[in-house]
Design a protein around this motif. Structure first.
Motif, PDB file in Angstrom:
ATOM      1  N   GLU A   1      40.621  38.504  45.674  1.00 38.66           N
ATOM      2  CA  GLU A   1      39.303  39.054  45.058  1.00 38.66           C
ATOM      3  C   GLU A   1      38.405  39.209  46.018  1.00 38.66           C
ATOM      4  O   GLU A   1      37.807  40.211  46.097  1.00 38.66           O
ATOM      5  CB  GLU A   1      38.876  38.153  43.844  1.00 38.66           C
ATOM      6  CG  GLU A   1      37.929  38.498  43.063  1.00 38.66           C
ATOM      7  CD  GLU A   1      37.453  37.443  42.152  1.00 38.66           C
ATOM      8  OE1 GLU A   1      38.014  36.337  42.227  1.00 38.66           O
ATOM      9  OE2 GLU A   1      36.256  37.652  41.521  1.00 38.66           O
TER      10      GLU A   1
ATOM     11  N   LYS B   1      39.319  42.014  48.563  1.00 34.12           N
ATOM     12  CA  LYS B   1      39.315  43.343  48.072  1.00 34.12           C
ATOM     13  C   LYS B   1      37.581  43.855  47.998  1.00 34.12           C
ATOM     14  O   LYS B   1      37.503  45.083  48.426  1.00 34.12           O
ATOM     15  CB  LYS B   1      39.956  43.352  46.699  1.00 34.12           C
ATOM     16  CG  LYS B   1      39.726  44.713  45.987  1.00 34.12           C
ATOM     17  CD  LYS B   1      41.239  45.133  45.410  1.00 34.12           C
ATOM     18  CE  LYS B   1      41.033  46.384  44.725  1.00 34.12           C
ATOM     19  NZ  LYS B   1      40.109  47.417  44.871  1.00 34.12           N
TER      20      LYS B   1
ATOM     21  N   SER C   1      43.465  51.150  45.265  1.00 29.60           N
ATOM     22  CA  SER C   1      43.799  50.624  44.166  1.00 29.60           C
ATOM     23  C   SER C   1      44.217  48.922  44.282  1.00 29.60           C
ATOM     24  O   SER C   1      44.683  48.931  45.460  1.00 29.60           O
ATOM     25  CB  SER C   1      44.891  51.399  43.340  1.00 29.60           C
ATOM     26  OG  SER C   1      46.256  51.040  44.228  1.00 29.60           O
ATOM     27  N   SER C   2      44.161  48.270  43.234  1.00 28.46           N
ATOM     28  CA  SER C   2      44.501  46.827  43.458  1.00 28.46           C
ATOM     29  C   SER C   2      46.103  46.605  43.946  1.00 28.46           C
ATOM     30  O   SER C   2      46.332  45.988  44.833  1.00 28.46           O
ATOM     31  CB  SER C   2      44.689  46.076  42.077  1.00 28.46           C
ATOM     32  OG  SER C   2      43.376  46.191  41.620  1.00 28.46           O
TER      33      SER C   2
ATOM     34  N   MET D   1      46.858  44.979  47.503  1.00 26.74           N
ATOM     35  CA  MET D   1      47.943  43.937  47.611  1.00 26.74           C
ATOM     36  C   MET D   1      48.926  44.316  48.646  1.00 26.74           C
ATOM     37  O   MET D   1      49.110  43.212  49.261  1.00 26.74           O
ATOM     38  CB  MET D   1      48.541  43.947  46.144  1.00 26.74           C
ATOM     39  CG  MET D   1      49.210  42.582  45.890  1.00 26.74           C
ATOM     40  SD  MET D   1      48.349  41.644  44.808  1.00 26.74           S
ATOM     41  CE  MET D   1      48.687  42.168  43.454  1.00 26.74           C
TER      42      MET D   1
END
Lengths: 478, 249
Positions: free
Chosen positions: B97, B100, B116-117, B121
């Motif tokens: 978190e 990001k 995007s997550s 990732m």
């Protein structure tokens, strides 16, 4: 950095608007006639009126408690109005189409749309506006499963046997000053009944809104989960911004029969007062649940609002192997005061309880954790784990912990951990050096601190709670 | 890239840096060495804008902008990265978190869309491999319960993800065993490019065996008392710092 933190302490309260809705509001004052008036307004049977009067007479003999770590001017209970209802509700609308659009708009604005197709999927809502329930959604669908979810005023008439049996069974009329007052003058609230072996097909929630000026809100919630049933329930609360303090004194009773499970979550965001400490809600609430054999009650609360909070959601672990849980985040900013915690009363054998309490103080606020763990003589093999963490933002706020432990059984295992920490300058600097602005940094650090509690909230509300925290902290960093 | 002119700086009431000038061009690695208390860490803290550190006179130009006028986070978004000597823990905030949010802040500043997550990732997992950190570390709280070596590798991972233009390594080698040191050095070397500069602050020559600098500066008493090529580091290793301090005195 501390100055930077301090200068950010200023927040916008998004729910602070007032709706222009014509109301029938009872003139201020409190005597037996007021109790009778409320009972008559609700068309209650005689037994209910008698119950209220008994409570009122007891209340007159009682004194306001002063042991909590909060300070506020004396409340003149006779200067309050004890009943207020939107006029349009007088002719009892039968469906949503008949409800005053202004009322619906109020909830819309608060992010609680009441049209079923627009609501959060899988969540049924009971909307309580001042003293009355406006609408309860998804009732038909719930009834299919045998679940009763309706305003308590309606339950008194439709399900008198259930209400008679359980009302006051967990929080008796004379339990304490505010509970007695509530028992005398409560106006509405939610009633939930989950039949034996039923897993409630959706989340139930009640949204409380105070709108009228100088009005107290006294809601009463009763949840009964029959043997082997399950329900998850959430309540949310907001009020307009006003310079005067307003009183909110609710009572919530939970009954979890053998093998039943009740999950009760609260996101409390009553108006906290302005940055100089003017106005705000006095939130004096009694919440208690009783667990029978193998039953489990979980209280999860995120408390960001109210000028003064006095609240101890508790569990009576009566049945063997029953479980009580309390997860709490209490955030105070500016001049807010909170004295909150829980009571875990172990009566049955092998009962266990968990308490995770997170207090965050910013501005000149004070927050106190007060918790009681009592192990009675018969509660062999009882266990408790308590963790109390306080986080301070700035150097003019306070955090206090008052744990009480009473054990009458030598086999009990009780653990208590407590920490106090500050949002450190080093943490802030790390975040900012990685490109985050100060506000984002604080909210991230605080959210991390609360993680253990947030993960107990239903998914949709965990996100809401995180956002709410962010808003409540607005202004706590420069 | 970075031009420091006649910088004087203090921490609270104490003068630490005196009339310091340093010019770093894109692609260069500058090592700052010196005895304890010479002001080595102060330089990194002043550059990154740490509260409590104040430039009293002088100028610092970073990528053509006046660095001293920028907020901490602006400097970071502009591409200045400080790898901490003692990385702090942020309990409950997952590394993922945190990373990001940092990367998004930098990308936003550069006018790039947020990742995007899912994409993030993927990149984060690959990056963690490059510094020999198990992907499980991404889910743990920022530095929470990490060993000293893991914290340092986490710093290097952040540096790789943020792709800064100026990397300041503040005694990153302190407390590292030789294996961890090599991982950190390999990470730094993999990031060398003609557009990216490094300031490597260290007390020992050892790190410079792995990260070979273009220039070595010796800081003593808040001043650069000697500058040279990489061979200066070896000379310091052999002779210590005292002869330079004597020279200054």
């Amino acid at each position: 950095m501390t100055e930077q933190v301090e200068s950010l302490i200023r927040k916008d309260y998004a729910a602070g608007f007032h709706s222009k809705i014509e109301s029938d509001t009872l003139a201020p004052g409190l005597d037996e006639d007021v109790v009778r008036f409320i009972s008559a307004k609700k068309e209650e049977p005689q037994w209910m009126l008698d119950w209220r009067l008994k409570a009122f007479r007891a209340w007159q003999e009682m004194e306001e408690p002063t042991w909590a770590h909060v300070h506020y001017p004396e409340i003149d209970f006779k200067a309050l109005s004890y009943y207020s209802a939107p006029k349009s509700m007088a002719d009892k609308p039968q469906s949503l189409d008949e409800v005053d659009p202004e009322l619906l708009a109020t909830y819309e604005k608060l992010g609680i749309p009441l049209h079923e197709q627009a609501t959060l999927a899988g969540v049924a809502v009971d909307a309580v506006f001042d003293s009355v329930s406006v609408v309860t959604t998804y009732r038909a669908k719930l009834e299919e499963a045998g679940v009763i979810f309706c305003p308590i005023s309606e339950a008194i008439k439709r399900f008198p046997e259930l209400v008679k049996k359980y009302l006051g069974s967990v929080v008796p009329q004379k339990d304490n000053f505010y509970a007695a007052l509530n028992s005398a003058v409560f106006s509405d609230g939610s009633f939930v009944y989950i039949p034996k072996g039923v897993r409630c097909p959706m989340e139930l929630s009640t949204y409380f809104r105070i709108n009228e000026m100088n009005t107290g809100q006294f809601e009463r919630t009763l949840i009964v989960a029959e043997e082997g049933s399950y329900v998850s329930y959430l309540e949310g609360c907001t009020a307009p911004m006003r310079d005067e303090n307003q009183l909110h004194a609710a009572v919530v009773e939970l009954v979890a029969l053998d093998d039943a499970q009740i999950k009760y979550s609260t996101v409390q965001n009553w108006y906290p007062g302005d940055k100089d400490g003017k106005g705000g809600i006095y939130n004096f609430v009694t919440k208690r649940g009783i667990c029978h054999k193998n039953a489990r009650i979980s209280w999860t609360q995120v408390e960001t609002g109210s000028a003064v909070t006095w609240k101890y959601p508790s569990c009576i672990l009566k049945g063997d192997n029953s479980v009580g849980e309390f997860y709490s985040v209490a955030l105070t900013n500016n001049f807010q005061q909170a004295d909150t915690g829980t009571k875990m009363i172990h009566l049955g054998k092998n009962t266990s309880s968990t308490i995770i309490a997170k207090g965050i103080s910013a501005g000149r606020s004070n927050s106190a954790y007060r918790g009681l763990v009592r192990i009675n003589a018969g509660a062999s093999g009882a266990r408790n784990f308590t963790q109390c963490d306080s986080l301070l933002i700035g150097d003019r706020c306070g955090a206090h912990t008052f744990p009480y432990i009473e054990s009458k059984n030598p086999t009990a295992v009780i653990e208590h951990e407590a920490t106090t920490s500050k949002v450190s300058d080093d943490q802030m600097f790390l975040c900012q050096q990685r490109g985050l602005d100060a506000e984002k940094a604080v909210s991230m650090i605080v959210n991390g601190f609360c993680r253990e509690v947030f993960k107990e909230l239903p998914m949709e509300f965990a996100v809401e709670a995180g956002k709410l925290l962010e808003v409540s902290l607005e202004g706590s960093v420069g | 890239m970075l031009d420091i002119r006649n910088l004087n700086a203090r921490v609270e009431e104490t003068e630490i840096l005196r009339n310091l000038s340093l010019n770093i061009k894109p692609g260069e690695i500058h090592a700052i060495m010196g005895p304890n208390g010479a002001g080595k860490s102060t330089l990194g803290n002043i550059l990154s804008g740490r509260p409590g550190y104040e430039a009293t006179s002088g100028e610092i130009e970073f990528n053509g902008k006046n660095l001293l006028e920028m907020d901490i986070e602006e400097r970071a978004r502009e591409g200045l990265f400080l790898a901490f000597q003692y990385p702090v823990e942020i309990p409950g905030v997952s590394n993922m978190e945190f990373l990001k949010a940092s990367v998004d802040a930098r990308r936003k500043h550069l006018g790039q869309p947020e990742l995007s997550s899912f994409d993030f990732m993927k990149i984060a997992r690959e990056t963690s491999k490059r510094v020999s950190l198990d992907a499980a570390f991404l889910k743990r709280g920022v530095n929470e319960g990490f060993s000293g070596g893991e914290k340092k590798r986490n710093e290097i991972m952040q540096m790789m993800l943020l792709e800064p233009s100026l990397c300041i390594l503040d005694e990153t080698d302190s407390g590292l065993d030789i294996d961890a040191l090599q991982v950190v050095a390999a990470g730094v070397n993999s990031m060398r490019s003609p557009e990216r500069s490094f300031i490597v602050v260290t007390h020992y020559q050892r790190l410079l065996d792995f990260i070979v600098p273009d220039y070595v500066h010796v800081l003593a008493g808040g001043r650069i008392v000697k500058s040279g090529g990489k061979e200066l580091a070896l000379e310091l290793e052999a002779k210590g710092y005292s002869w330079l301090e004597d020279e200054v005195a």
